[in-house]
Design a protein around this motif. Sequence first.
Motif, PDB file in Angstrom:
ATOM      1  N   LEU A  34     -21.866 -84.308  35.264  1.00 50.24           N
ATOM      2  CA  LEU A  34     -22.648 -85.507  35.540  1.00 50.24           C
ATOM      3  C   LEU A  34     -24.140 -85.191  35.625  1.00 50.24           C
ATOM      4  CD1 LEU A  34     -22.637 -88.562  36.320  1.00 50.24           C
ATOM      5  CD2 LEU A  34     -22.491 -87.796  38.700  1.00 50.24           C
ATOM      6  N   ALA A  35     -24.484 -84.097  36.259  1.00 53.35           N
ATOM      7  CA  ALA A  35     -25.890 -83.783  36.536  1.00 53.35           C
ATOM      8  C   ALA A  35     -26.647 -83.219  35.340  1.00 53.35           C
ATOM      9  CB  ALA A  35     -25.982 -82.810  37.702  1.00 53.35           C
ATOM     10  N   GLN A  36     -25.943 -82.562  34.445  1.00 55.45           N
ATOM     11  CA  GLN A  36     -26.670 -81.900  33.344  1.00 55.45           C
ATOM     12  C   GLN A  36     -27.385 -82.941  32.479  1.00 55.45           C
ATOM     13  OE1 GLN A  36     -25.830 -82.073  29.832  1.00 55.45           O
ATOM     14  NE2 GLN A  36     -24.422 -83.697  30.459  1.00 55.45           N
ATOM     15  N   PRO A  37     -28.600 -82.635  32.035  1.00 59.89           N
ATOM     16  CA  PRO A  37     -29.394 -83.619  31.295  1.00 59.89           C
ATOM     17  C   PRO A  37     -29.350 -83.478  29.767  1.00 59.89           C
ATOM     18  CG  PRO A  37     -30.792 -81.844  32.006  1.00 59.89           C
ATOM     19  CD  PRO A  37     -29.402 -81.521  32.501  1.00 59.89           C
ATOM     20  N   PHE A  38     -28.524 -82.587  29.245  1.00 55.90           N
ATOM     21  CA  PHE A  38     -28.600 -82.242  27.830  1.00 55.90           C
ATOM     22  C   PHE A  38     -27.698 -83.067  26.919  1.00 55.90           C
ATOM     23  CE2 PHE A  38     -29.405 -78.397  30.365  1.00 55.90           C
ATOM     24  CZ  PHE A  38     -30.759 -78.284  30.111  1.00 55.90           C
ATOM     25  N   SER A  39     -26.594 -83.561  27.444  1.00 56.34           N
ATOM     26  CA  SER A  39     -25.625 -84.276  26.616  1.00 56.34           C
ATOM     27  C   SER A  39     -25.182 -85.550  27.319  1.00 56.34           C
ATOM     28  CB  SER A  39     -24.412 -83.386  26.344  1.00 56.34           C
ATOM     29  OG  SER A  39     -23.351 -84.132  25.795  1.00 56.34           O
ATOM     30  N   ARG A  40     -25.486 -86.683  26.705  1.00 59.16           N
ATOM     31  CA  ARG A  40     -25.063 -87.959  27.292  1.00 59.16           C
ATOM     32  C   ARG A  40     -23.541 -88.040  27.352  1.00 59.16           C
ATOM     33  NH1 ARG A  40     -27.163 -94.079  26.380  1.00 59.16           N
ATOM     34  NH2 ARG A  40     -25.437 -95.075  27.458  1.00 59.16           N
ATOM     35  N   ARG A  41     -22.869 -87.543  26.314  1.00 62.34           N
ATOM     36  CA  ARG A  41     -21.393 -87.591  26.311  1.00 62.34           C
ATOM     37  C   ARG A  41     -20.800 -86.755  27.447  1.00 62.34           C
ATOM     38  NH1 ARG A  41     -18.929 -88.174  20.287  1.00 62.34           N
ATOM     39  NH2 ARG A  41     -20.318 -89.857  19.677  1.00 62.34           N
ATOM     40  N   LEU A  42     -21.374 -85.592  27.703  1.00 63.79           N
ATOM     41  CA  LEU A  42     -20.892 -84.750  28.800  1.00 63.79           C
ATOM     42  C   LEU A  42     -21.186 -85.422  30.143  1.00 63.79           C
ATOM     43  CD1 LEU A  42     -19.489 -82.163  29.616  1.00 63.79           C
ATOM     44  CD2 LEU A  42     -21.693 -80.987  29.471  1.00 63.79           C
ATOM     45  N   MET A  43     -22.368 -86.045  30.258  1.00 64.53           N
ATOM     46  CA  MET A  43     -22.717 -86.787  31.471  1.00 64.53           C
ATOM     47  C   MET A  43     -21.714 -87.920  31.689  1.00 64.53           C
ATOM     48  SD  MET A  43     -26.109 -89.118  32.230  1.00 64.53           S
ATOM     49  CE  MET A  43     -27.149 -87.929  31.429  1.00 64.53           C
ATOM     50  N   GLN A  44     -21.388 -88.648  30.622  1.00 59.95           N
ATOM     51  CA  GLN A  44     -20.421 -89.735  30.724  1.00 59.95           C
ATOM     52  C   GLN A  44     -19.040 -89.204  31.086  1.00 59.95           C
ATOM     53  OE1 GLN A  44     -21.153 -91.458  26.832  1.00 59.95           O
ATOM     54  NE2 GLN A  44     -22.159 -93.230  27.766  1.00 59.95           N
ATOM     55  N   ALA A  45     -18.653 -88.084  30.493  1.00 63.48           N
ATOM     56  CA  ALA A  45     -17.358 -87.484  30.824  1.00 63.48           C
ATOM     57  C   ALA A  45     -17.308 -87.104  32.296  1.00 63.48           C
ATOM     58  CB  ALA A  45     -17.096 -86.269  29.936  1.00 63.48           C
ATOM     59  N   GLY A  46     -18.404 -86.565  32.810  1.00 63.10           N
ATOM     60  CA  GLY A  46     -18.471 -86.232  34.231  1.00 63.10           C
ATOM     61  C   GLY A  46     -18.351 -87.469  35.099  1.00 63.10           C
ATOM     62  N   GLY A  47     -19.008 -88.557  34.692  1.00 64.11           N
ATOM     63  CA  GLY A  47     -18.920 -89.805  35.440  1.00 64.11           C
ATOM     64  C   GLY A  47     -17.511 -90.368  35.456  1.00 64.11           C
ATOM     65  N   VAL A  48     -16.864 -90.362  34.300  1.00 64.52           N
ATOM     66  CA  VAL A  48     -15.477 -90.852  34.214  1.00 64.52           C
ATOM     67  C   VAL A  48     -14.558 -89.956  35.039  1.00 64.52           C
ATOM     68  CG1 VAL A  48     -13.507 -91.167  32.661  1.00 64.52           C
ATOM     69  CG2 VAL A  48     -15.764 -92.036  32.007  1.00 64.52           C
ATOM     70  N   ALA A  49     -14.737 -88.649  34.929  1.00 70.79           N
ATOM     71  CA  ALA A  49     -13.883 -87.712  35.668  1.00 70.79           C
ATOM     72  C   ALA A  49     -14.030 -87.908  37.176  1.00 70.79           C
ATOM     73  CB  ALA A  49     -14.223 -86.272  35.280  1.00 70.79           C
ATOM     74  N   LEU A  50     -15.255 -88.070  37.650  1.00 75.90           N
ATOM     75  CA  LEU A  50     -15.451 -88.267  39.089  1.00 75.90           C
ATOM     76  C   LEU A  50     -14.940 -89.629  39.554  1.00 75.90           C
ATOM     77  CD1 LEU A  50     -18.928 -86.572  39.590  1.00 75.90           C
ATOM     78  CD2 LEU A  50     -16.674 -85.698  40.276  1.00 75.90           C
ATOM     79  N   ALA A  51     -15.057 -90.647  38.707  1.00 77.45           N
ATOM     80  CA  ALA A  51     -14.496 -91.960  39.053  1.00 77.45           C
ATOM     81  C   ALA A  51     -12.971 -91.874  39.161  1.00 77.45           C
ATOM     82  CB  ALA A  51     -14.904 -92.998  38.010  1.00 77.45           C
ATOM     83  N   LEU A  52     -12.350 -91.209  38.200  1.00 74.62           N
ATOM     84  CA  LEU A  52     -10.889 -91.047  38.249  1.00 74.62           C
ATOM     85  C   LEU A  52     -10.481 -90.187  39.438  1.00 74.62           C
ATOM     86  CD1 LEU A  52     -10.091 -90.576  34.459  1.00 74.62           C
ATOM     87  CD2 LEU A  52      -9.480 -92.531  35.918  1.00 74.62           C
ATOM     88  N   TYR A  53     -11.258 -89.170  39.730  1.00 75.27           N
ATOM     89  CA  TYR A  53     -10.989 -88.320  40.885  1.00 75.27           C
ATOM     90  C   TYR A  53     -11.000 -89.166  42.163  1.00 75.27           C
ATOM     91  CZ  TYR A  53     -11.711 -85.128  44.707  1.00 75.27           C
ATOM     92  OH  TYR A  53     -11.592 -84.476  45.901  1.00 75.27           O
ATOM     93  N   ALA A  54     -12.051 -89.985  42.330  1.00 69.02           N
ATOM     94  CA  ALA A  54     -12.155 -90.816  43.533  1.00 69.02           C
ATOM     95  C   ALA A  54     -10.972 -91.776  43.643  1.00 69.02           C
ATOM     96  CB  ALA A  54     -13.479 -91.583  43.530  1.00 69.02           C
ATOM     97  N   LEU A  55     -10.525 -92.275  42.515  1.00 72.39           N
ATOM     98  CA  LEU A  55      -9.357 -93.157  42.506  1.00 72.39           C
ATOM     99  C   LEU A  55      -8.094 -92.384  42.908  1.00 72.39           C
ATOM    100  CD1 LEU A  55      -8.165 -95.961  41.865  1.00 72.39           C
ATOM    101  CD2 LEU A  55      -7.898 -95.180  39.505  1.00 72.39           C
ATOM    102  N   CYS A  56      -7.945 -91.192  42.380  1.00 72.16           N
ATOM    103  CA  CYS A  56      -6.726 -90.393  42.643  1.00 72.16           C
ATOM    104  C   CYS A  56      -6.643 -89.882  44.077  1.00 72.16           C
ATOM    105  CB  CYS A  56      -6.654 -89.220  41.669  1.00 72.16           C
ATOM    106  SG  CYS A  56      -6.285 -89.730  39.980  1.00 72.16           S
ATOM    107  N   VAL A  57      -7.776 -89.642  44.731  1.00 67.77           N
ATOM    108  CA  VAL A  57      -7.719 -89.140  46.111  1.00 67.77           C
ATOM    109  C   VAL A  57      -7.694 -90.259  47.139  1.00 67.77           C
ATOM    110  CG1 VAL A  57      -8.781 -86.928  45.521  1.00 67.77           C
ATOM    111  CG2 VAL A  57     -10.219 -88.783  46.388  1.00 67.77           C
ATOM    112  N   TRP A  58      -7.798 -91.489  46.682  1.00 65.64           N
ATOM    113  CA  TRP A  58      -7.751 -92.615  47.610  1.00 65.64           C
ATOM    114  C   TRP A  58      -6.493 -92.597  48.476  1.00 65.64           C
ATOM    115  CZ3 TRP A  58      -9.775 -97.924  45.496  1.00 65.64           C
ATOM    116  CH2 TRP A  58     -10.207 -98.701  46.551  1.00 65.64           C
ATOM    117  N   PRO A  59      -5.301 -92.280  47.930  1.00 72.13           N
ATOM    118  CA  PRO A  59      -4.114 -92.208  48.792  1.00 72.13           C
ATOM    119  C   PRO A  59      -4.259 -91.189  49.930  1.00 72.13           C
ATOM    120  CG  PRO A  59      -3.439 -92.330  46.508  1.00 72.13           C
ATOM    121  CD  PRO A  59      -4.940 -92.138  46.505  1.00 72.13           C
ATOM    122  N   ALA A  60      -4.936 -90.082  49.695  1.00 70.08           N
ATOM    123  CA  ALA A  60      -5.152 -89.112  50.769  1.00 70.08           C
ATOM    124  C   ALA A  60      -6.053 -89.709  51.845  1.00 70.08           C
ATOM    125  CB  ALA A  60      -5.757 -87.820  50.222  1.00 70.08           C
ATOM    126  N   ASN A  61      -7.039 -90.501  51.433  1.00 69.22           N
ATOM    127  CA  ASN A  61      -7.912 -91.145  52.412  1.00 69.22           C
ATOM    128  C   ASN A  61      -7.153 -92.189  53.228  1.00 69.22           C
ATOM    129  OD1 ASN A  61      -9.965 -89.574  51.400  1.00 69.22           O
ATOM    130  ND2 ASN A  61     -10.833 -91.186  50.144  1.00 69.22           N
TER     131      ASN A  61
END
Length: 139
Positions: free
Chosen positions: A63-90
């Motif tokens: 997400l943080a790297q500034p060199f590739s928009r696609r990698l930034m987007q992949a990081g954003g999607v991955a972290l969004a899915l991560y937050a969704l998946c850990v919601w049951p633990a919360n």
Amino acid sequence: MTSNRAMIRIALRFLLASLYIYAGYRHIIDPAPFVRITPEAVPLRDAVVFWTGMAEITGAIALAQPFSRRLMQAGGVALALYALCVWPANVNHMLMDMARDDGGWGMGYHVPRMFAQPLLIWLALWTGRVVDWPFKPQR
């Protein structure tokens, strides 16, 4: 010229990435609190907590790297899915904590945390430039 919204988006992207890197680090160096709140139905909870920490760090770097928009987007999607998946633990943590004799952290902690989860999902997608909602796309 960079707009105020773009500058806010960049600042929030780095803030979110920093928070996820720190959380991932905590998962790895001190997994016990995270293992305790992981639902018992999850197999190999120690390994799951370690790998969720690694996922947080990896997603944050992407997400943080500034060199590739696609990698930034992949990081954003991955972290969004991560937050969704850990919601049951919360949710599990809230139920376990509220069942304690002393009421644990209380509803003042857990209710905002439950409402924060969708915000984290949106923030990962917005700062990762996956979505512009609720704003108009910038040209």
